[in-house]
Design a protein around this motif. Structure first.
Motif, mmCIF file in Angstrom:
data_model
loop_
_atom_site.group_PDB
_atom_site.id
_atom_site.type_symbol
_atom_site.label_atom_id
_atom_site.label_comp_id
_atom_site.label_asym_id
_atom_site.label_seq_id
_atom_site.Cartn_x
_atom_site.Cartn_y
_atom_site.Cartn_z
ATOM 1 N N ASP A 189 61.007 18.177 -36.702
ATOM 2 C CA ASP A 189 61.293 17.696 -35.346
ATOM 3 C C ASP A 189 59.988 17.688 -34.563
ATOM 4 O O ASP A 189 59.469 18.739 -34.191
ATOM 5 C CB ASP A 189 62.318 18.643 -34.691
ATOM 6 N N THR A 244 65.436 15.620 -31.482
ATOM 7 C CA THR A 244 65.954 16.952 -31.800
ATOM 8 C C THR A 244 67.431 16.876 -32.215
ATOM 9 O O THR A 244 67.846 17.483 -33.206
ATOM 10 C CB THR A 244 65.763 17.879 -30.579
ATOM 11 N N ASP A 298 57.950 21.475 -32.095
ATOM 12 C CA ASP A 298 57.755 21.198 -30.675
ATOM 13 C C ASP A 298 57.715 22.550 -29.958
ATOM 14 O O ASP A 298 58.661 23.329 -30.067
ATOM 15 C CB ASP A 298 58.930 20.351 -30.165
HETATM 16 MG MG MG Z 1 63.001 17.254 -28.894
#
Ligand code: MG
Ligand code: ADP
Length: 265
Positions: A134, A25, A48
């Motif tokens: 991500d 991230t 995510d």
């Molecule tokens: Mg992450």
């Protein structure tokens, strides 16, 4: 880097490692922000369900009505209904929250379940130079969707003892996706993160990573510094939070490497 006169088609990069806490991230936010500083149009995709990417850009995931989940599951919804501008000029966000965890289950029964994200991103390709996804810390269906949508993968590896554990499984997954779903997928590079030059241990791990992956390892190494956790609290990239810091310089160097390795045609 050379300035661009026009933008797109985007190169889609999946930031991927099924291990949590390795810097996926952080690297998505800061590579994206550095590319945007260099005049690239950037879209970050929070893929995510934890929504850490959204939080890291100052967005409260719980308050969102529409997220990447809706874009995946609802026909007729367009990306600009979901997109958010970030404080970084030229960088947008497709946010996510816990809703996305339902997609993992719901997609299973869909036709072409592996390519839902690729379909959702397609209309956006001409608006951006880079789309960075991500990924969540797993090799499940969401990550397979990211790998199916992507042109390339960046694998952050923490310079810690068990860093290489699990990498074989990740490489295998990438190869399978390559064979069955996305023949053009390639590994852009391994990114060493959380490097502590003061410890012999970090240096040893880095040497082993270079030994194992050779030229696939980015020359840029991201050092361990408390500035990164601070940026999460601040909700902004290190390139604006601490513009002159070592960490900001490292992600700018990574951006230049990424631009040199995979120029946008
Ligand atoms: Mg992450
Ligand atoms: P992942 O997305 O792979 O789970 P994160 O990017 O969220 O990993 O990083 C995990 C934690 O480590 C976060 O608290 C983050 O702020 C911190 N972190 C990330 N990169 C660094 C670094 N280079 N040095 C110190 N802490 C870092």
């Amino acid at each position: 880097p050379t300035p661009l006169t026009e933008h797109g088609p985007a190169r889609i990069v999946a930031m991927c490692n099924q291990k949590g806490g390795v810097g996926k991230t952080t690297s998505t936010i800061n590579l994206g922000a550095a590319l945007a500083e260099y005049g690239r149009r950037v879209l970050l995709v929070d893929f995510d369900p934890q929504g850490a990417l959204s939080v890291g850009l100052g967005v409260n995931p719980m308050e969102l009505d529409l997220t990447v989940y809706n874009l995946l599951m609802e026909r007729g919804l367009t990306a600009d209904e979901v997109l958010l501008k970030t404080a970084v000029p030229g960088m947008d966000l497709l946010p996510s929250n816990i809703d996305l965890s339902a997609a993992e289950v719901q997609l299973v029964s869909e036709v072409a379940r592996e390519s839902a994200l690729a379909r959702a991103l397609k209309p956006l390709l001409n608006d951006y130079d880079y789309i960075i996804i991500d990924c969540q810390p797993s090799l499940g269906l969401l990550t397979v969707n990211a790998l199916t949508a992507a042109h390339s993968v960046i694998v952050p590896l923490e310079c810690e003892f068990f860093a290489l554990r699990g990498v074989a499984l990740l490489t295998e997954t990438i190869e399978k996706v390559c064979e069955r779903l996305n023949p053009d997928l390639r590994l852009d590079g391994i990114l060493a993160t959380m490097y502590d030059s003061r410890t012999v241990h970090s240096r040893e791990v880095l040497a082993r990573v270079v030994e194992a992956f050779g030229e696939h390892v980015f020359h840029t190494v991201i050092g361990r510094t408390v500035r990164f956790p601070e940026t999460t609290v601040a909700g902004e990239p290190i390139t604006t939070y601490a513009s002159n810091s070592v960490g900001a310089a490292a992600y700018r160097q990574l951006a230049r490497e990424v631009l040199a390795r995979c120029p946008v045609e």
